[in-house]
Structures are given as C-alpha cells and as structure tokens.
Design a protein around this motif. Structure first.
Motif, PDB file in Angstrom:
ATOM      1  N   GLU A 134       0.815  -1.218   0.000  1.00 46.17           N
ATOM      2  CA  GLU A 134       0.000   0.000   0.000  1.00 46.17           C
ATOM      3  C   GLU A 134       0.849   1.268   0.000  1.00 46.17           C
ATOM      4  N   PHE A 135       2.122   1.159   0.358  1.00 56.65           N
ATOM      5  CA  PHE A 135       2.991   2.332   0.457  1.00 56.65           C
ATOM      6  C   PHE A 135       4.318   2.133  -0.266  1.00 56.65           C
ATOM      7  N   ARG A 136       4.384   1.139  -1.140  1.00 59.47           N
ATOM      8  CA  ARG A 136       5.639   0.758  -1.783  1.00 59.47           C
ATOM      9  C   ARG A 136       6.328   1.952  -2.451  1.00 59.47           C
ATOM     10  N   HIS A 137       7.583   2.145  -2.096  1.00 57.41           N
ATOM     11  CA  HIS A 137       8.429   3.162  -2.715  1.00 57.41           C
ATOM     12  C   HIS A 137       9.868   2.906  -2.267  1.00 57.41           C
ATOM     13  N   ALA A 138      10.797   3.691  -2.806  1.00 58.54           N
ATOM     14  CA  ALA A 138      12.198   3.581  -2.400  1.00 58.54           C
ATOM     15  C   ALA A 138      12.745   4.973  -2.132  1.00 58.54           C
ATOM     16  N   GLY A 139      13.761   5.034  -1.284  1.00 58.35           N
ATOM     17  CA  GLY A 139      14.430   6.291  -0.975  1.00 58.35           C
ATOM     18  C   GLY A 139      15.915   6.181  -1.254  1.00 58.35           C
ATOM     19  N   HIS A 161       9.642   0.176  -8.705  1.00 63.65           N
ATOM     20  CA  HIS A 161       9.085   1.262  -7.892  1.00 63.65           C
ATOM     21  C   HIS A 161       8.442   2.320  -8.784  1.00 63.65           C
ATOM     22  N   HIS A 162       7.297   2.805  -8.355  1.00 65.12           N
ATOM     23  CA  HIS A 162       6.611   3.861  -9.104  1.00 65.12           C
ATOM     24  C   HIS A 162       6.917   5.242  -8.530  1.00 65.12           C
ATOM     25  N   ARG A 163       7.509   5.277  -7.326  1.00 64.50           N
ATOM     26  CA  ARG A 163       7.776   6.537  -6.632  1.00 64.50           C
ATOM     27  C   ARG A 163       9.065   6.407  -5.818  1.00 64.50           C
ATOM     28  N   LEU A 164       9.889   7.461  -5.871  1.00 63.53           N
ATOM     29  CA  LEU A 164      11.132   7.515  -5.115  1.00 63.53           C
ATOM     30  C   LEU A 164      11.130   8.777  -4.263  1.00 63.53           C
ATOM     31  N   ASP A 179      10.123  14.106  -4.011  1.00 58.77           N
ATOM     32  CA  ASP A 179       9.786  12.808  -4.592  1.00 58.77           C
ATOM     33  C   ASP A 179       9.814  12.870  -6.104  1.00 58.77           C
ATOM     34  N   LEU A 180       9.810  11.687  -6.675  1.00 55.57           N
ATOM     35  CA  LEU A 180       9.905  11.510  -8.116  1.00 55.57           C
ATOM     36  C   LEU A 180       9.004  10.349  -8.498  1.00 55.57           C
TER      37      LEU A 180
END
Length: 157
Positions: A65-70, A102-105, A150-151
């Motif tokens: 539900e919150f998948r992303h990477a930093g 990932h759809h968002r970083l 974010d990206l």
C-alpha cells in the motif's frame, strides 16, 4: 550488482573502500550534511575514473500500500559540481524504477543544502514540503529542517 551511469559506476562497497569512504564523509563539506555511518554495508560505492569518490544507498518500503524507495548520497568535495551526483542519483533511480518496479522515489536533503536540492531537481525530483526539525546536526546537536522531495517513475529525466 554493478550499475553503469554516463560518468559513474555503482558497485557494492568492499572492505578496501571503507577507509576512503570514512575520509570522505569526514570532509568538512560532506560532514556538514552527513554523519559517519556505523556500517557502510549495503551501500554502493560511487566510482569515477577508477576511483571511489563517494557512496549511495537506498531503502525500500515493501508494504504494497505504500511501496516506494528512498535514496541517500555523499560525494567527495573534490568532485562536487561536476555532475557526478546527478549521474549517480539518476543511475540508481533508473534501476529502482526499471528493475525493482518502484513507481515513486523519495530523497530528503537538508533544507539548507541548495546544491543537493539542485542536483536532485535535475533528475526530476520535486519538492513535497519541509519537514521541520527533521534531523539532528551531529556537529552542533541542533535540529535541522529537511526537504522531502519525490519523483514518480514517469518524471525520471
């Protein structure tokens, strides 16, 4: 893992890199934004023309539900302003999007670190907002604001 950018190569940190990375993270221009990590394991060495010039790391949120990477990065002051940071962040971001799905970083520089913010904007990161009293400055003990950026995958330049 070995990732090739236009100027840099990203590869796993090895034991022989630790002394170099420890010296870099203690340079005044780098120490202003980074504290020496307890462990360089899991980081990727940033290699330029055969020389380790910094490190980059990433973390992944795996909750669907919150998948992303930093991403976090530091480079030796000798190489600041040469586009290596942008190439490093873009190279890792592309891998996180294309290979890890990932759809968002996210990236979270100190709000006062204008050079880093400019670098990340060059990759396509956009400011989300100020995180007040976000990180403690290890040199002074005071809390500093951070800028959340974010990206989205489609915005990667």
């Amino acid at each position: 893992m070995r990732l090739h950018g236009n100027q840099v190569v990203l590869r796993a940190v090895t034991g022989s890199d630790i002394g170099t990375l420890d010296r870099i993270v203690r340079e005044p221009e780098v120490a202003a934004w980074w504290s020496p990590p307890e462990d360089y394991g899991g980081m990727l060495a940033v290699v330029f023309e055969g020389e380790v010039v910094g490190a980059v790391q990433f973390h992944e949120e795996t909750d669907p539900e919150f998948r992303h990477a930093g991403i976090d990065i530091f480079l030796t002051a000798r190489q600041h302003g040469k586009g290596l940071g942008t190439d490093t962040v873009r190279t890792l971001a592309r891998w996180l999007v294309e290979e890890r799905g990932h759809h968002r970083l996210t990236i979270d520089p100190a709000a006062a670190n204008t050079a880093a913010i400019r670098c990340y904007a060059g990759v396509g990161f956009k400011p989300v907002g100020i995180m007040r009293a976000y990180a403690r400055d290890h040199r002074t003990g005071t809390w500093q604001d951070g800028l959340l950026m974010d990206l989205l995958a489609a915005e990667l330049t």
